[in-house]
Design a protein around this motif. Structure first.
Motif, PDB file in Angstrom:
ATOM      1  N   LEU A  50     -70.173 -31.439  -2.830  1.00 41.34           N
ATOM      2  CA  LEU A  50     -69.121 -30.733  -2.105  1.00 41.34           C
ATOM      3  C   LEU A  50     -68.192 -31.690  -1.376  1.00 41.34           C
ATOM      4  N   SER A  51     -68.777 -32.829  -0.899  1.00 41.39           N
ATOM      5  CA  SER A  51     -67.955 -33.798  -0.171  1.00 41.39           C
ATOM      6  C   SER A  51     -66.877 -34.400  -1.065  1.00 41.39           C
ATOM      7  N   GLU A  52     -67.062 -34.298  -2.404  1.00 45.11           N
ATOM      8  CA  GLU A  52     -66.075 -34.844  -3.352  1.00 45.11           C
ATOM      9  C   GLU A  52     -65.099 -33.766  -3.805  1.00 45.11           C
ATOM     10  N   PHE A  87     -63.061 -27.849  -1.112  1.00 49.51           N
ATOM     11  CA  PHE A  87     -64.048 -27.678  -0.049  1.00 49.51           C
ATOM     12  C   PHE A  87     -63.733 -28.576   1.155  1.00 49.51           C
ATOM     13  N   THR A  88     -63.317 -29.819   0.891  1.00 52.73           N
ATOM     14  CA  THR A  88     -63.024 -30.698   2.028  1.00 52.73           C
ATOM     15  C   THR A  88     -61.783 -30.207   2.772  1.00 52.73           C
ATOM     16  N   LEU A 122     -61.197 -27.089   3.190  1.00 53.04           N
ATOM     17  CA  LEU A 122     -61.758 -26.026   4.031  1.00 53.04           C
ATOM     18  C   LEU A 122     -62.376 -26.641   5.294  1.00 53.04           C
ATOM     19  N   LEU A 123     -63.156 -27.716   5.094  1.00 57.84           N
ATOM     20  CA  LEU A 123     -63.760 -28.387   6.258  1.00 57.84           C
ATOM     21  C   LEU A 123     -62.665 -28.867   7.202  1.00 57.84           C
ATOM     22  N   LYS A 124     -61.578 -29.396   6.595  1.00 58.76           N
ATOM     23  CA  LYS A 124     -60.471 -29.951   7.368  1.00 58.76           C
ATOM     24  C   LYS A 124     -59.783 -28.891   8.227  1.00 58.76           C
ATOM     25  N   GLY A 148     -59.338 -40.458   5.409  1.00 59.43           N
ATOM     26  CA  GLY A 148     -60.067 -39.214   5.627  1.00 59.43           C
ATOM     27  C   GLY A 148     -60.325 -38.869   7.080  1.00 59.43           C
ATOM     28  N   TRP A 156     -70.490 -42.644   5.180  1.00 57.02           N
ATOM     29  CA  TRP A 156     -69.149 -42.063   5.030  1.00 57.02           C
ATOM     30  C   TRP A 156     -68.843 -41.291   6.308  1.00 57.02           C
ATOM     31  N   ALA A 215     -66.094 -40.580   8.006  1.00 57.25           N
ATOM     32  CA  ALA A 215     -65.013 -39.591   8.050  1.00 57.25           C
ATOM     33  C   ALA A 215     -65.502 -38.245   7.523  1.00 57.25           C
ATOM     34  N   MET A 216     -66.251 -38.257   6.403  1.00 49.47           N
ATOM     35  CA  MET A 216     -66.714 -36.998   5.821  1.00 49.47           C
ATOM     36  C   MET A 216     -67.818 -36.389   6.692  1.00 49.47           C
ATOM     37  N   ARG A 246     -66.116 -34.472   9.324  1.00 49.60           N
ATOM     38  CA  ARG A 246     -65.543 -33.214   8.817  1.00 49.60           C
ATOM     39  C   ARG A 246     -66.613 -32.121   8.762  1.00 49.60           C
ATOM     40  N   TRP A 247     -67.769 -32.439   8.178  1.00 50.26           N
ATOM     41  CA  TRP A 247     -68.871 -31.471   8.106  1.00 50.26           C
ATOM     42  C   TRP A 247     -69.280 -31.045   9.520  1.00 50.26           C
ATOM     43  N   PHE A 294     -66.632 -28.784  11.463  1.00 50.12           N
ATOM     44  CA  PHE A 294     -66.488 -27.452  10.883  1.00 50.12           C
ATOM     45  C   PHE A 294     -67.711 -26.597  11.240  1.00 50.12           C
TER      46      PHE A 294
END
Lengths: 257, 231
Positions: free
Chosen positions: A31-33, A37-38, A40-42, A250, B71, B73-74, B77-78, B81
Motif C-alpha cells: 500500500l505504501s507504494e 492510497f498514499t 488518501l494518507l496524505k 514525501g 522510510w 516520510a511514509m 503519513r501512516w 492518518f
C-alpha cells in the motif's frame, strides 16, 4: 445440528481473522507504494493543518528560552559543508562577496549584502529546534526579520509564497536545496533570516551565511545556505512541485507536526 | 446450542469501535516504531542531550515497522492518518459510552467490586474465570484495566503526541509544560505505546484462556454463550 453450526461458524471466524490479519500485514507494505492510497494518507495533512490553524492560530509565538537552556551540542542536520565551488569561494572570503538576490513577484527586485542585511530590523531569539527525526536542540539565533525585508521589496498582491534557493547540492546530479513557506509564516515576528548563532557568526555547518528560522515548524523547513529568495503565487515550478527538497521526498509541506 | 444459553453481550457500536481501534493501534504502533527508528534514542527535558539519553538502541527490526524498510516520510503519513482515525473512533466510543450508560453500568466498578479485587487477582493467577451468569458482567480487574486504558493511557498518548508538534506548542505552551518538555513528551508517548502493547498482550492472553471462540464470536456477532440456561 447445533454443533455443526458452531463448527462452521468457528471455521468462518478463524478464517476471517486469519485472512484479515494476513491481508493487513501483507498489503501494508504494498500500500505504501500505491499512489492512490498514499494520496488518501496524505489527505490527513490538510486536516491537520486546518485543525492546527484553528486551535493554535497563525500568530502564536514559539516559546523562547534563556541562555541557561542552550544545548551544549547542537546537532547539524542536512548538509554540513556545501561542496559547490562557487560557495567554497564565497566562504573563503567570509561571504564578503555574497549577495542575497530577492526577486519574483515584487515591486523592487534587489540584492542585499550581509552588511545590508544586518542593518535591517533584527530579532534575537533562543528557541527549540525540532528535527523531523525526533530530536530537539536549543539555540540562540539573531537575524533580519523576513517581514521587514519583504516590506522593502513590496510583494505583489498575488504573491503567496516565499521560495528559498540554496547553495547545498543534495544529490550527485547537483540539485540544490529549495524550500518554501507561506506569507503568514514569512511575516511572523519570529521568522528571521539568521546570520548569527549563539552570539557568533553563523557557522558553515549551520548554514552560513544565512539560514531561515521558522520556529513553529520542523527543521527541514529552515533552509540553510540561502542564495536567492523568490516571491511567487505558487511553488509548482520548483523541484517536483511539492514545495521543497524534502517535500519532494514525501515529507509534508506543512511541517508544524 | 439453544438461543437462551446465549446473551447479547456487545452492542454493534462497541464491536465496530473495538475492531476499528484494533486496526488503528496496530498501524500506529508499527508506524510509530518506524518514526522512532529515525532517531532511536529517548531523552528527558526540552532538548536532547545526546551524551545523556534515557534509552538508546540500534533500531527496531523491519518486521515490526510500517513500512518495513527505513522510510520515515511514509511512516509519518501512516501515523498521522491513523492518529486522526484513532481519535475520531475514540471520541465516538466515549460519546456513545456516556450517552448509552455503558460506562456507568458496565465499566465503573461498584464498591462490592472493589472489595473483590484480592479475590479476583487470585482467580486470574490460577486462570479461573467467572463462569455462567457471572460471565455476563466484566469482573473488577477487567473494569479497572479498561478504565485505565480509556481514561489514562489513551488521553495521555494523544496529548503527548500533540505536545511534539512545534505549532501546537506555540499555541499551547502548557501542553509541552505538563510533560516537562518536548523530549519528555516523546519519551512518555513511547512509554504509553508500550504500556498499551502490554495491555493488549494480557488482553489477548485472557481472550485465549477464557474461551477464545466464545470471546471472539461475542465481539463479532455480539452473542456470548454463558453455558447455562438463563431466564
Amino acid at each position: 445440528m447445533a454443533d455443526l453450526n458452531q463448527l462452521g461458524r468457528r471455521r468462518f471466524l478463524g478464517r476471517a481473522a486469519g485472512g484479515l490479519g494476513g491481508v493487513l500485514l501483507g498489503s501494508c507494505g504494498r500500500l505504501s507504494e500505491n499512489l492512490e492510497f498514499t494520496e488518501l494518507l496524505k489527505s490527513a495533512d490538510a486536516v491537520t493543518r486546518f485543525a492546527q490553524r484553528i486551535v493554535a492560530g497563525p500568530a502564536a509565538l514559539a516559546r523562547e528560552y534563556t541562555d541557561a537552556d542552550l544545548s551544549s551540542e547542537f546537532r547539524v542536520n542536512g548538509t554540513t559543508e556545501p561542496s559547490d565551488p562557487d560557495y567554497q569561494r564565497l566562504a573563503q572570503n567570509e561571504f564578503a562577496d555574497w549577495r542575497l538576490e530577492v526577486g519574483g513577484l515584487v515591486e523592487l527586485r534587489r540584492s542585499f549584502s550581509l552588511v545590508e542585511l544586518k542593518e535591517l530590523p533584527s530579532r534575537t531569539q533562543i528557541t527549540r529546534h525540532d528535527c523531523v527525526e525526533g530530536w530537539s536542540c536549543i539555540g540562540k539565533w539573531k537575524g533580519a526579520r523576513l517581514g521587514a525585508l519583504l516590506e522593502l521589496v513590496r510583494p505583489h498582491p498575488e504573491a503567496r509564497y516565499v521560495l528559498f534557493y540554496c547553495a547545498d547540492a543534495m544529490n550527485l546530479a547537483g540539485d540544490k536545496y529549495y524550500e518554501s513557506i507561506d506569507l503568514d509564516g514569512a511575516y511572523h515576528p519570529q521568522t528571521i533570516l539568521a546570520y548569527e548563532m549563539n552570539d557568533r557568526a553563523l557557522p558553515v555547518a549551520h548554514g552560513a551565511p544565512l539560514r531561515l528560522r521558522d520556529e513553529r515548524q520542523l527543521g527541514y523547513k529552515m533552509a540553510k545556505y540561502i542564495m536567492r529568495i523568490e516571491l511567487a503565487a505558487d511553488f509548482g515550478h520548483i523541484g517536483d512541485g511539492n514545495g521543497g527538497y524534502w517535500e519532494d521526498q514525501g515529507y509534508e509541506w506543512w511541517a508544524g507536526i | 446450542m439453544t438461543d437462551n444459553r446465549c446473551i447479547y453481550r456487545h452492542r454493534l457500536w462497541v464491536r465496530i469501535t473495538h475492531w476499528t481501534n484494533m486496526i488503528c493501534m496496530t498501524v500506529l504502533l508499527m508506524s510509530g516504531l518506524q518514526i522512532f527508528n529515525a532517531h532511536p534514542a529517548l531523552y528527558w527535558g526540552d532538548a536532547s542531550r545526546f551524551d545523556d539519553p534515557l534509552l538508546a538502541i540500534a533500531a527496531f527490526p523491519a518486521w515490526a515497522t510500517l513500512p518495513g524498510s527505513q522510510w520515515l516520510a511514509m511512516g509519518r503519513r501512516w501515523h498521522f492518518f491513523f492518529a486522526w482515525l484513532f481519535v475520531a473512533n475514540g471520541a465516538a466510543y466515549a460519546l456513545l459510552g456516556v450517552l448509552s450508560g455503558h460506562f456507568r453500568r458496565d465499566l465503573v466498578p461498584s464498591l462490592s467490586d472493589l472489595r473483590q479485587i484480592g479475590q479476583s487477582v487470585r482467580h486470574h493467577l490460577r486462570l479461573r474465570f467467572p463462569q455462567g451468569r457471572d460471565a455476563r458482567r466484566y469482573n473488577v480487574l477487567q473494569k479497572l484495566a479498561y478504565l485505565g486504558v480509556l481514561c489514562v493511557l489513551c488521553p495521555l498518548i494523544v496529548l503527548a503526541g500533540l505536545a511534539m508538534s512545534p505549532q501546537l506548542d506555540a499555541g499551547y505552551p502548557w501542553l509541552v509544560w505538563i510533560f516537562g518538555g518536548r523530549q519528555s513528551a516523546r519519551t512518555i508517548h513511547f512509554v504509553c505505546a508500550f504500556s498499551l502493547l502490554a495491555f493488549v498482550a494480557v488482553h489477548l492472553l485472557m481472550v485465549l484462556v477464557s474461551g477464545v471462540w466464545n470471546n471472539i464470536r461475542s465481539m463479532v456477532t455480539g452473542w456470548y454463550d454463558v453455558g447455562e440456561e438463563h431466564g
